[in-house]
Design a protein around this motif. Structure first.
Motif, short mmCIF file in Angstrom:
data_model
loop_
_atom_site.label_atom_id
_atom_site.label_comp_id
_atom_site.label_asym_id
_atom_site.label_seq_id
_atom_site.Cartn_x
_atom_site.Cartn_y
_atom_site.Cartn_z
N VAL A 7 0.85 -1.19 0.00
CA VAL A 7 0.00 0.00 0.00
C VAL A 7 0.89 1.24 0.00
CG1 VAL A 7 -1.71 1.31 1.31
CG2 VAL A 7 -1.88 -1.18 1.15
N VAL A 8 0.65 2.14 -0.96
CA VAL A 8 1.52 3.31 -1.13
C VAL A 8 0.66 4.57 -1.26
CG1 VAL A 8 3.44 4.30 -2.43
CG2 VAL A 8 3.08 1.81 -2.43
N PRO A 9 0.51 5.35 -0.20
CA PRO A 9 -0.18 6.65 -0.31
C PRO A 9 0.69 7.62 -1.12
CG PRO A 9 -0.03 5.92 1.98
CD PRO A 9 0.90 5.07 1.19
N CYS A 10 0.06 8.38 -2.02
CA CYS A 10 0.80 9.29 -2.90
C CYS A 10 0.14 10.66 -2.92
CB CYS A 10 0.84 8.76 -4.33
SG CYS A 10 1.40 7.06 -4.51
N TYR A 11 0.96 11.69 -2.81
CA TYR A 11 0.46 13.05 -3.01
C TYR A 11 1.54 13.83 -3.74
CZ TYR A 11 -1.25 17.77 -2.13
OH TYR A 11 -1.68 19.06 -2.29
N ASN A 12 1.27 14.15 -4.99
CA ASN A 12 2.23 14.87 -5.84
C ASN A 12 3.57 14.13 -5.92
OD1 ASN A 12 0.26 16.82 -6.16
ND2 ASN A 12 1.17 18.26 -4.72
N GLU A 13 3.51 12.88 -6.35
CA GLU A 13 4.72 12.05 -6.40
C GLU A 13 5.01 11.57 -7.83
OE1 GLU A 13 6.73 11.73 -4.13
OE2 GLU A 13 5.75 11.85 -2.17
N PHE A 40 -1.85 1.70 -4.95
CA PHE A 40 -1.47 3.10 -4.83
C PHE A 40 -2.70 3.95 -4.52
CE2 PHE A 40 1.72 1.19 -7.58
CZ PHE A 40 2.91 1.71 -7.06
N ILE A 41 -2.55 4.89 -3.61
CA ILE A 41 -3.65 5.78 -3.24
C ILE A 41 -3.26 7.20 -3.66
CG2 ILE A 41 -5.15 6.60 -1.41
CD1 ILE A 41 -5.24 3.57 -1.88
N ASP A 42 -3.97 7.73 -4.64
CA ASP A 42 -3.73 9.11 -5.08
C ASP A 42 -4.57 10.04 -4.20
OD1 ASP A 42 -3.24 11.48 -6.50
OD2 ASP A 42 -4.96 11.11 -7.80
N ASP A 43 -3.88 10.75 -3.33
CA ASP A 43 -4.55 11.60 -2.34
C ASP A 43 -4.83 12.99 -2.91
OD1 ASP A 43 -5.62 12.55 0.01
OD2 ASP A 43 -3.69 12.86 0.99
N GLY A 44 -5.59 13.02 -4.02
CA GLY A 44 -5.96 14.30 -4.62
C GLY A 44 -4.77 15.09 -5.14
N SER A 45 -3.82 14.40 -5.75
CA SER A 45 -2.60 15.07 -6.25
C SER A 45 -2.93 16.13 -7.29
CB SER A 45 -1.65 14.03 -6.85
OG SER A 45 -1.24 13.09 -5.89
N ASP A 47 -0.45 17.21 -9.45
CA ASP A 47 0.46 17.06 -10.57
C ASP A 47 -0.02 15.88 -11.42
OD1 ASP A 47 1.02 14.91 -8.99
OD2 ASP A 47 3.16 15.33 -8.75
N ASN A 48 0.89 15.18 -12.07
CA ASN A 48 0.51 14.07 -12.97
C ASN A 48 0.60 12.70 -12.30
OD1 ASN A 48 0.01 15.73 -15.27
ND2 ASN A 48 2.23 15.94 -15.54
N THR A 49 0.48 12.68 -10.98
CA THR A 49 0.54 11.40 -10.27
C THR A 49 -0.50 10.43 -10.78
OG1 THR A 49 1.46 12.37 -8.24
CG2 THR A 49 0.24 10.31 -8.01
N LEU A 50 -1.73 10.89 -10.97
CA LEU A 50 -2.80 10.01 -11.43
C LEU A 50 -2.51 9.45 -12.82
CD1 LEU A 50 -5.53 8.70 -11.00
CD2 LEU A 50 -6.63 10.82 -11.75
N SER A 51 -1.94 10.27 -13.69
CA SER A 51 -1.60 9.80 -15.03
C SER A 51 -0.55 8.71 -14.98
CB SER A 51 -1.09 10.97 -15.89
OG SER A 51 -2.09 11.97 -16.03
N VAL A 52 0.42 8.88 -14.10
CA VAL A 52 1.45 7.85 -13.93
C VAL A 52 0.82 6.55 -13.44
CG1 VAL A 52 3.53 7.21 -12.66
CG2 VAL A 52 3.27 9.55 -13.50
#
Length: 312
Positions: A7-13, A40-45, A47-52
């Motif tokens: 499990v990997v929380p991500c914010y602007n990564e 992976f959890i995209d915490d409302g990033s 940048d292009n985190t969601l695209s990645v």
């Protein structure tokens, strides 16, 4: 075949994610006889985190992601990841590689061969961290250790590998105001602590300012200790006793020695001091009351906008 969910929380990564994925899949490839899923959890990033994440999910069936409708914070991200994970074992990691995936085999051995329910990591150094931040971090851990029943270790990271039973116990705690380090300690279970030397971020910038860390520490104190409330009561009693003693002193000096009572400057100082103490105690009460208020609203801890299956 056992499954490990990472499990990997991500914010602007967006910069760190490809590097993390490369390293994590390399380590996973070296652990034969084990299947993996990456959540992976995209915490409302912003940048292009969601695209990645979309690209990774399209290229690797093991990759799943949950994207929030806005930024809800890392605590919500970890909760969402634990809820989405389906593995027999669940590992929590940061995307910036400050939680080295290379430690994962050692964590897995501790849980599967040494009889532990959870294997967690702690930093032995704070190299590269501002001295003032390190000082207050150590101060917080010493304080929370003394005033809380939760087992919170100095230098503890969120990076850990847990059996499914531990994950289920954590998920059973549904409070809105979450402080995971305290929750991990409160649920108990046999935990092995694995030390490692602090590692710098592989890319990007930290999202934790001093002010955010300070607020987070207050969350932990309020969530896992009622000592501040007791201290406020003790302080009130102590000030009442001091005031009573001063009243006796003034009466004795006036009646026995004819000494006149001091003028208004001393009176103003006393009023300001007592007013400050009252506001401090009211503020402590307000912190606990505000947390109770948020809990009673029963708002969802996070809202999902998109997963690897598509937009909700």
């Amino acid at each position: 075949m056992p499954i490990i969910s990472i499990v990997v929380p991500c914010y602007n990564e967006e910069e760190a994610l490809p590097l993390f994925y490369q390293e994590a899949t390399r380590v996973a490839g070296e652990m034969s006889g084990i299947d993996f899923e990456f959540v992976f959890i995209d915490d409302g990033s912003r940048d292009n985190t969601l695209s990645v994440l979309r690209r990774l999910a399209a290229a690797d069936r093991r990759v799943r992601f949950v994207s929030f409708s806005r930024n809800f914070g890392k605590e919500a991200g970890m909760l969402a990841g634990l809820e989405a994970a389906t593995g027999d074992y669940v590992a929590l990691m940061d995307a910036d590689l400050q939680d080295p995936p290379a430690l994962l085999p050692e964590l897995y051995r501790a849980v599967t061969e040494e009889g532990y329910d959870c294997a967690a990591t702690r930093r032995t150094t704070r190299a590269g961290e501002p001295p003032i931040r390190s000082f207050f971090a150590r101060l917080f851990y010493r304080l929370i250790h003394k005033i809380s029943d939760a087992d919170i270790v100095d230098g503890a990271r969120d990076y850990r590998l847990m059996r499914r039973a531990v994950v289920d116990a954590i998920l059973s705690m549904r409070e809105y105001n979450r402080f995971s380090k305290g929750i991990f300690g409160w649920v108990g279970f046999r935990t092995k602590w694995i030390p490692f030397v602090n590692v710098e971020r592989v890319a990007g910038e930290t999202k934790w300012s001093f002010w955010k860390l300070f607020r987070y520490s207050l969350e932990g104190i309020v969530a896992f200790s009622t000592v501040p409330l007791a201290l406020a009561s003790v302080l009130g009693v102590l000030l009442c006793l001091i005031a009573f003693v001063f009243i006796l002193v003034v009466l004795v000096k006036t009646l026995a020695f004819g000494d006149p009572v001091g003028g208004w400057p001393s009176m103003i100082c006393v009023i300001l001091f007592l007013g400050g103490v009252q506001l401090l105690c009211i503020g402590i009460l307000g912190q606990y009351l505000s947390k109770t208020y948020l809990e009673t609203k029963r708002r969802p801890i996070y809202l999902v906008r998109e997963t690897e299956e598509g937009i909700k």
